[in-house]
Scaffold this motif. Structure first.
Motif, short mmCIF file in Angstrom:
data_model
loop_
_atom_site.label_atom_id
_atom_site.label_comp_id
_atom_site.label_asym_id
_atom_site.label_seq_id
_atom_site.Cartn_x
_atom_site.Cartn_y
_atom_site.Cartn_z
N TRP A 227 9.37 -42.32 -3.30
CA TRP A 227 9.82 -43.28 -4.31
C TRP A 227 11.33 -43.37 -4.25
O TRP A 227 12.02 -42.34 -4.26
N LEU A 228 11.87 -44.57 -4.15
CA LEU A 228 13.30 -44.81 -4.09
C LEU A 228 13.81 -45.24 -5.45
O LEU A 228 13.26 -46.16 -6.05
N SER B 177 14.20 -34.02 -3.93
CA SER B 177 14.92 -35.30 -3.89
C SER B 177 16.03 -35.25 -2.86
O SER B 177 16.80 -34.29 -2.81
N VAL B 178 16.10 -36.30 -2.04
CA VAL B 178 17.19 -36.48 -1.07
C VAL B 178 18.05 -37.64 -1.54
O VAL B 178 17.52 -38.65 -2.01
N VAL B 179 19.35 -37.49 -1.43
CA VAL B 179 20.27 -38.60 -1.69
C VAL B 179 20.89 -39.02 -0.37
O VAL B 179 21.39 -38.18 0.39
N ILE B 180 20.84 -40.34 -0.10
CA ILE B 180 21.49 -40.88 1.09
C ILE B 180 22.47 -41.97 0.65
O ILE B 180 22.25 -42.65 -0.35
N GLN C 226 18.42 -42.07 -4.48
CA GLN C 226 17.48 -40.96 -4.46
C GLN C 226 16.21 -41.35 -3.73
O GLN C 226 15.68 -42.45 -3.90
N ILE C 227 15.68 -40.42 -2.95
CA ILE C 227 14.36 -40.55 -2.34
C ILE C 227 13.54 -39.36 -2.85
O ILE C 227 13.84 -38.21 -2.52
N ILE C 228 12.55 -39.65 -3.68
CA ILE C 228 11.75 -38.61 -4.32
C ILE C 228 10.47 -38.38 -3.54
O ILE C 228 9.79 -39.34 -3.15
N GLY C 229 10.12 -37.12 -3.32
CA GLY C 229 8.90 -36.78 -2.59
C GLY C 229 7.97 -35.91 -3.40
O GLY C 229 8.22 -35.60 -4.57
#
Length: 493
Positions: free
Chosen positions: A398-399, A444-447, A461-464
């Motif tokens: 989820w972005l 969560s990854v932030v790019i 944020q990219i939530i997994g």
């Protein structure tokens, strides 16, 4: 090898192993960059040049003998000044710890050293890992490399500024309420908050030395870097059970499924209805969705059926319980914290003050914590975690935004933050989009995905799914290949 200070940790490690560059040469490049720019940024608060030089020479000598220390052999890194480093001052930005020198490394620090990393210094933080700016009473405030009049975020303030400005290849840091993700967004770099309890937090302050183990939920140790590959490498080195923290589950690192991007189920949201987002950030999120769709990927606008306002309240209830015994506060600390809570509670538009209200949520618990109340809060957290698990089950990732705004100008802690036409309480503006995933424990990854009209970085944020950290990082890499927009701040090349 050109441009050593902005190469990734993985690239530097390979170049050192291949003898295309020496560990000493890499260290010299970083030390020169720090000497040139740190006085403006205050990102490095304690430099360990003598020991770093000693270790770099040892690393080169070891390679000459055919010895390889590990995946980060000879690579200089920094450590957030809340993680214990044996023999090296660790203050957590607190006057009471100004001269504190730990006897042992934090577990994650020890694991990085065992993999060959060389600690070049400690990075500046918010006071006792608190607040969304790099402000404390021990060191000068941290400035954003993109604009010195703006904050780099917090509390991994110095780490984000250091990585953005080319002071180190990797920063080991922590996140209990956005402390990795918000600075990554503000400084235009990559940040990763792992699944709760994936990486040991042994040796983290708070708790202050001698205090009972209190932060047993929501605190995670992760990293800041200039590539997703480095975030992944750091996780693989630091994750795993720890004898000093026996309540950590011995969960093995997951393996990526090597999905093709066009087969993924991706959801995105430019804004959650109750929390406004600055127009530049919403435009960047829409641009991401368009780029992914143009690449042939199915992307759906979606917000989970989840009570974010109630989750906010539960988060601050649990934080209050966790911190009651974790901090050794002086009378001056108490006055400062009360002043912050007062400002946070009275500044901003009324509707958002009602949503934020961290003083009203946390103070009653801080003044009268009960075991029953603690267990009730943990039970509520379990419900939110289960609910978020169910909501995210239909998607691979989820972005969503990281914060309501890009980096904002330096201000007093607790001052309202302007979000287009709204005045939003300080904590809500930076925390609304990050603390739900501390509460539920999701990774969560932030790019970096672009810049505002005034040239400030924008992150996403990219939530997994919980415990699928490597899978999340692998998917994030695929997305980053299409929409990622990492840039070096001008003047630091």
């Amino acid at each position: 090898m050109n441009d050593l200070t902005f190469a990734s940790a993985s690239e530097l490690a390979q170049a050192i192993r291949d003898r295309r560059v020496s560990a000493v040469e890499v260290l010299d490049a970083y030390l020169a960059q720090i000497a040139k720019h740190n006085s403006n940024l205050n990102a490095i608060c304690t430099l360990d040049e003598e020991n770093a030089r000693f270790q770099a020479n040892r690393a080169d000598e070891a390679l000459f003998r055919g010895e390889n220390w590990g995946a980060l052999h000879g690579v200089p890194i920094t450590i957030k000044d809340v993680l214990a480093t044996a023999g090296l001052r660790t203050t957590a930005g607190s006057l009471s710890l100004t001269n504190y020198i730990p006897q042992q490394d934090a577990t994650a620090v020890s694991r990085l050293k065992s993999a060959g990393a060389i600690v070049i210094g400690k990075t500046n933080v918010g006071d006792l890992a608190g607040g969304y700016q790099g402000l404390n009473d021990v060191f000068d405030r941290v400035n954003n490399p993109w604009n010195l009049d703006y904050t780099p975020g917090g509390t991994s303030s110095g780490g984000a500024a250091a990585i953005s400005a080319g002071f180190a290849a990797l920063d080991l840091c922590s996140d209990v309420g956005g402390s990795i993700r918000q600075p990554a967004h503000f400084c235009g770099i990559y940040g990763f908050k792992p699944t709760d309890r994936r990486v040991p937090t042994t040796g983290h302050i708070p708790e202050v030395p001698g205090a009972p183990k209190s932060l047993r939920q929501m605190l995670t140790v992760g990293s800041l870097a200039r590539s997703i590959a480095d975030l992944r490498l750091c996780l693989q080195i630091t994750a795993g059970a720890d004898p000093a923290q026996p309540d950590l589950p011995p969960m093995p690192i997951d393996r990526p499924t090597d999905r093709q991007l066009e087969t993924l189920r991706i959801a995105w949201a430019e804004e959650w209805s109750i929390y406004p987002v600055a127009s530049d950030l919403k435009s960047a999120m829409r641009s991401v969705a368009t780029k992914l769709i143009d690449a042939g990927i199915t992307v759906d606008r979606w917000v989970p059926d989840f009570d974010f306002a109630a989750a906010w309240r539960t988060y601050y209830q649990l934080i209050a319980y966790n911190l009651v015994h974790a901090q050794s506060l002086t009378l001056g600390d108490l006055r400062k914290n009360l002043a912050f809570l007062w400002r946070d509670g009275i500044q901003g538009d009324r509707e958002f003050r009602k949503l934020g209200n961290i003083a009203g949520i946390g103070l009653p618990i801080s003044l009268n914590p009960t075991l029953k109340g603690y267990f009730q809060t943990l039970t509520a957290r379990d419900r939110f975690t289960t609910q978020m698990d169910g909501e995210l089950d239909r998607w691979d990732v989820w972005l969503c935004p990281v914060a309501m705004t890009p980096a904002f100008a330096h201000c007093r802690r607790g001052a309202a933050i302007r979000v287009d036409n709204y005045n939003v309480p300080y904590s809500l503006a930076s925390g609304a989009y990050v603390v739900p995933f501390n509460l539920t424990g999701h990774p969560s990854v932030v790019i970096p995905i672009g810049q505002t009209q005034s040239g400030l970085p924008i992150g996403m944020q990219i939530i997994g799914k919980r415990w699928q950290d490597i899978e999340l990082l692998s998917i994030a890499q695929l997305i980053d290949n299409i929409v990622g927009d990492f840039r070096q701040p001008s003047g630091y090349k």
